[in-house]
Design a protein around this motif. Sequence first.
Motif, PDB file in Angstrom:
ATOM      1  N   LEU A  42       0.855  -1.187   0.000  1.00  0.00           N
ATOM      2  CA  LEU A  42       0.000   0.000   0.000  1.00  0.00           C
ATOM      3  C   LEU A  42       0.890   1.237   0.000  1.00  0.00           C
ATOM      4  O   LEU A  42       1.834   1.352   0.788  1.00  0.00           O
ATOM      5  CB  LEU A  42      -0.887   0.007   1.243  1.00  0.00           C
ATOM      6  N   GLN A  44       0.952   5.630  -0.344  1.00  0.00           N
ATOM      7  CA  GLN A  44       0.204   6.881  -0.283  1.00  0.00           C
ATOM      8  C   GLN A  44       1.049   7.879  -1.057  1.00  0.00           C
ATOM      9  O   GLN A  44       2.139   8.253  -0.611  1.00  0.00           O
ATOM     10  CB  GLN A  44       0.042   7.312   1.176  1.00  0.00           C
ATOM     11  N   ASP A  92      -9.175  -3.367  -0.124  1.00  0.00           N
ATOM     12  CA  ASP A  92     -10.138  -2.325  -0.503  1.00  0.00           C
ATOM     13  C   ASP A  92     -10.471  -1.385   0.664  1.00  0.00           C
ATOM     14  O   ASP A  92     -10.690  -0.200   0.468  1.00  0.00           O
ATOM     15  CB  ASP A  92     -11.439  -2.949  -1.016  1.00  0.00           C
ATOM     16  N   ILE A  95      -8.002   1.314   0.817  1.00  0.00           N
ATOM     17  CA  ILE A  95      -8.102   2.225  -0.329  1.00  0.00           C
ATOM     18  C   ILE A  95      -9.291   3.173  -0.133  1.00  0.00           C
ATOM     19  O   ILE A  95      -9.234   4.338  -0.507  1.00  0.00           O
ATOM     20  CB  ILE A  95      -8.185   1.387  -1.639  1.00  0.00           C
ATOM     21  N   GLN A  96     -10.342   2.659   0.530  1.00  0.00           N
ATOM     22  CA  GLN A  96     -11.495   3.530   0.811  1.00  0.00           C
ATOM     23  C   GLN A  96     -11.219   4.475   1.978  1.00  0.00           C
ATOM     24  O   GLN A  96     -11.639   5.628   1.971  1.00  0.00           O
ATOM     25  CB  GLN A  96     -12.727   2.675   1.141  1.00  0.00           C
ATOM     26  N   VAL A 101      -4.435   6.343  -1.493  1.00  0.00           N
ATOM     27  CA  VAL A 101      -3.781   5.045  -1.265  1.00  0.00           C
ATOM     28  C   VAL A 101      -4.007   4.129  -2.468  1.00  0.00           C
ATOM     29  O   VAL A 101      -5.112   4.047  -2.999  1.00  0.00           O
ATOM     30  CB  VAL A 101      -4.312   4.392   0.031  1.00  0.00           C
ATOM     31  N   SER A 102      -2.949   3.462  -2.877  1.00  0.00           N
ATOM     32  CA  SER A 102      -3.090   2.464  -3.936  1.00  0.00           C
ATOM     33  C   SER A 102      -2.088   1.338  -3.696  1.00  0.00           C
ATOM     34  O   SER A 102      -1.206   1.450  -2.835  1.00  0.00           O
ATOM     35  CB  SER A 102      -2.866   3.100  -5.308  1.00  0.00           C
TER      36      SER A 102
END
Length: 302
Positions: A42, A44, A92, A95-96, A101-102
């Motif tokens: 992850l 940012q 997920d 990311i939410q 964030v990916s």
Amino acid sequence: MFALQFNQLDRQAELRINPAQLRDLAQQTDSIILPVHRQQLLTQGDSLLWLNWRELSGTVEDIQDKHLIYLGQVKEADQIKHYFSYRLTKPDYFIQQFNFVSLKGLRELLPLLSESEAFLANVAIGIEHWHNTHQYCGYCGHATYSKLAGFVRQCSNQECDKEHYPRTDAAVICAITYQDKILLGRQAQWPEKLYSVIAGFVEPGESLEQAVAREANEEAGLTVTNIQYFGSQPWPFPQSLMTGFTAEATDPSIELKDDELEHAAWFTRSQINELVNSEQLILPNKYSISRTLIEHWRELSI
Ligand SMILES: [Zn+2]
């Protein structure tokens, strides 16, 4: 020196036997947890998303010890920090919940990370990949489960009871020279104009030096001598340990015996300079041992 050589991680393997103690360590406010999902991390923006326990537990509803992996401790300016990774099943939520964030792979991240970050990320994705690919026992086919802080998977079939340990695939990579030239080759599926030194996996029952000699023969039809160890690099794409060598060809005739390379040729230092400068030749990325081997040779006095 090449990437992924950071040596300040003390893996503290003796702590792996005590899950309760590890959970206490993970919950310390200055302990750091790196979430991993399918060999991706992850991020940012351009930074890794390192979390503390509070941030992890605020997003993952039910933190399970089986997903928590203890990487070890790093001493930073008289302070000891404990590093963990966490195998995320549902990225997920992150990311939410977090902005920007990916998930990104290490290959993409390497140029952005510090030496220590890249090393720790590499350990984390290496062990995560092993968990993902060893969910079932190779002896009896029953499910396995994680123990010893993520460094063993145990077969759940009591009659079998086999323990499985993290796997690393040994590979050799070799800068082969003949007089003032180096052998570079390319595989058909590589990006256009990219050339590198030869490499391949070690086969069962084979020494590293024998693997170098075999690969030189299979890929380029060469007989090599003076095989010298150069250094090693963990290469997590997906789980190799690259062991680097230099060697000399006894004869310059090239024959592509197997189909691994589509082209191979001898290059002098000045040819490489000229081709790189005119963008007709691309060398491997600077984080790889292959590039380090080539640069090491380029810098040798002629
Ligand atoms: Zn089994």
